[in-house]
Design an enzyme around this catalytic site. Structure first.
Site, PDB file in Angstrom:
ATOM      1  N   TYR A 199      -6.591   5.231   3.268  1.00 32.82           N
ATOM      2  CA  TYR A 199      -6.048   5.639   4.568  1.00 32.82           C
ATOM      3  C   TYR A 199      -7.122   6.358   5.383  1.00 32.82           C
ATOM      4  O   TYR A 199      -7.303   6.097   6.580  1.00 32.82           O
ATOM      5  CB  TYR A 199      -4.848   6.551   4.330  1.00 32.82           C
ATOM      6  CG  TYR A 199      -4.163   7.055   5.572  1.00 32.82           C
ATOM      7  CD1 TYR A 199      -3.337   6.223   6.315  1.00 32.82           C
ATOM      8  CD2 TYR A 199      -4.321   8.378   5.986  1.00 32.82           C
ATOM      9  CE1 TYR A 199      -2.679   6.695   7.449  1.00 32.82           C
ATOM     10  CE2 TYR A 199      -3.679   8.856   7.109  1.00 32.82           C
ATOM     11  CZ  TYR A 199      -2.853   8.008   7.835  1.00 32.82           C
ATOM     12  OH  TYR A 199      -2.215   8.487   8.959  1.00 32.82           O
ATOM     13  N   ALA A 256      -9.689   3.961   6.837  1.00 33.35           N
ATOM     14  CA  ALA A 256      -9.154   3.265   8.013  1.00 33.35           C
ATOM     15  C   ALA A 256      -9.164   4.177   9.232  1.00 33.35           C
ATOM     16  O   ALA A 256      -9.557   3.761  10.334  1.00 33.35           O
ATOM     17  CB  ALA A 256      -7.740   2.770   7.724  1.00 33.35           C
ATOM     18  N   LYS A 257      -8.757   5.412   9.047  1.00 32.17           N
ATOM     19  CA  LYS A 257      -8.677   6.342  10.179  1.00 32.17           C
ATOM     20  C   LYS A 257     -10.064   6.771  10.652  1.00 32.17           C
ATOM     21  O   LYS A 257     -10.261   7.040  11.847  1.00 32.17           O
ATOM     22  CB  LYS A 257      -7.826   7.552   9.798  1.00 32.17           C
ATOM     23  CG  LYS A 257      -6.349   7.228   9.620  1.00 32.17           C
ATOM     24  CD  LYS A 257      -5.733   6.642  10.883  1.00 32.17           C
ATOM     25  CE  LYS A 257      -4.221   6.508  10.788  1.00 32.17           C
ATOM     26  NZ  LYS A 257      -3.632   5.962  12.037  1.00 32.17           N
ATOM     27  N   GLY A 281       4.415   1.327  17.323  1.00 32.01           N
ATOM     28  CA  GLY A 281       5.089   2.237  16.401  1.00 32.01           C
ATOM     29  C   GLY A 281       5.973   3.217  17.140  1.00 32.01           C
ATOM     30  O   GLY A 281       6.107   4.372  16.723  1.00 32.01           O
ATOM     31  N   GLY A 282       6.604   2.751  18.217  1.00 32.91           N
ATOM     32  CA  GLY A 282       7.361   3.651  19.085  1.00 32.91           C
ATOM     33  C   GLY A 282       8.810   3.841  18.711  1.00 32.91           C
ATOM     34  O   GLY A 282       9.540   4.540  19.416  1.00 32.91           O
ATOM     35  N   SER A 304      -6.598  10.479  12.299  1.00 34.52           N
ATOM     36  CA  SER A 304      -5.951  11.463  11.431  1.00 34.52           C
ATOM     37  C   SER A 304      -6.996  12.475  10.991  1.00 34.52           C
ATOM     38  O   SER A 304      -8.201  12.180  11.009  1.00 34.52           O
ATOM     39  CB  SER A 304      -5.363  10.768  10.195  1.00 34.52           C
ATOM     40  OG  SER A 304      -5.008  11.695   9.190  1.00 34.52           O
TER      41      SER A 304
END
Length: 254
Positions: free
Chosen positions: A154, A157-158, A14-15, A141
Site C-alpha cells: 500500500y 502505491a501511495k 470512491g465517492g 497517504s
C-alpha cells in the site's frame, strides 16, 4: 468561510463512502455539480439517492482498477456535467500484509486501485481539465511518506501517487494544477479494519492509534480531509501545484 464552487463540475472517485463521500457532500454544499463514482452500479445509485442533491449529482459507476472503466467514468461524468473542472482521485484499497504473506492478487488489486487508477483517470480527464483550466487532487497517504510494517505494498502505491502528482503537475502546467493530500488516521472502513488488527475492538484499536500515532491525540472525521481538498481546488490555491499536503494530526512530525 465557505468556498463558492457554484456550477463548478467535479468528479470524485470512491465517492460513495468514507472520505470520498464527505468530499462529495462538501462540494455540493458549496454549490458544485458532482459526478459521484462508486465501484458498482448499486453502491453508486444508493449514494446518489442519499446525498439528495437532485440533478446536481450524476452517477458515474465503475471500478477505477480497470482502465476501460476509468475511460467510461470520465466520459459519463463529462456527459452528465457538460464538461469537467475538477478531478478528485480518491478511491483506494489496501490489505495489511507482512512481507512473505502478500498474494499476487492482493498486490495487483492494491497497485491497480491506488496507482494505476490515478494515472489513467488523469489521462482521460486531462483534455477536459485543460479546456476548463481546472485542477486535480490525488489521494496519497502518510504510508507513502514513511514505512510501516504490513503496509509495504500500500505504501509503495501511495508513494507512487506522490511522484505522479509532481510529474503531472509539470506535464499539465500551466493549464491544470495537480496536488496531493496525505491523510493520517481517518474514521473510515479501512482504518476500522486496521484497528481490529491492533486490538479486540475498534474502540480499543482507535485508543492505541490516538495515543501512539498523533500529536492531536484523535482520529480525524472524513470532513476534516474534505476541507483541505476544497481549498486546493479553489482560487485561494491558484498558485499551488505539485504540492503534497499532509493532513495527519501530527502523525509524521519528525
Amino acid at each position: 468561510m465557505q468556498i463558492d464552487f457554484t456550477d463548478r463540475r467535479v468528479l470524485v472517485t470512491g465517492g460513495s463512502r468514507g472520505i470520498g463521500r464527505a468530499i462529495v457532500e462538501m462540494f455540493l454544499e458549496s454549490g458544485a455539480r458532482v459526478a459521484l463514482n462508486g465501484s458498482t452500479d448499486e453502491s453508486t445509485a444508493r449514494a446518489v439517492a442519499e446525498v439528495g442533491a437532485g440533478d446536481r449529482v450524476v452517477a458515474a459507476p465503475g471500478s477505477v482498477a480497470r482502465v476501460a472503466d476509468c475511460r467510461r467514468i470520465v466520459e459519463t461524468a463529462v456527459a452528465g456535467l457538460d464538461g469537467l473542472d475538477v478531478l478528485i482521485n480518491n478511491a483506494g484499497w489496501g490489505d495489511v500484509t507482512e512481507l512473505g504473506t502478500t498474494t499476487e492478487e492482493s498486490w495487483n488489486r492494491t497497485l491497480d486501485t491506488n496507482l494505476k487508477a490515478v494515472y489513467f483517470m488523469t489521462q482521460f480527464a486531462a483534455p477536459h481539465l485543460r479546456e476548463a483550466k481546472g485542477s486535480i487532487v490525488n489521494f496519497s497517504s502518510v504510508f507513502g511518506l514513511v514505512g510501516a510494517p504490513g503496509s509495504s505494498v500500500y505504501g509503495a502505491a501511495k508513494a507512487g501517487v506522490i511522484n505522479l502528482t509532481k510529474a503531472h503537475a509539470l506535464e499539465l502546467a500551466p493549464d491544470v494544477r495537480v496536488n496531493a493530500v496525505c491523510p493520517g488516521g481517518v474514521d473510515t472502513d479501512m482504518l476500522r479494519e486496521l484497528a481490529l488488527t491492533l486490538a479486540d475492538s475498534i474502540e480499543e484499536g482507535y485508543a492505541i492509534l490516538k495515543e501512539d500515532a498523533t500529536a492531536l491525540k484523535r482520529i480525524a472525521d472524513p470532513r476534516e480531509l474534505a476541507g483541505p481538498v476544497l481549498y486546493l481546488c479553489s482560487d485561494l490555491a491558484r498558485f499551488v501545484t505539485g504540492s503534497i499536503h499532509v493532513v495527519d494530526g501530527g502523525e509524521t512530525i519528525d
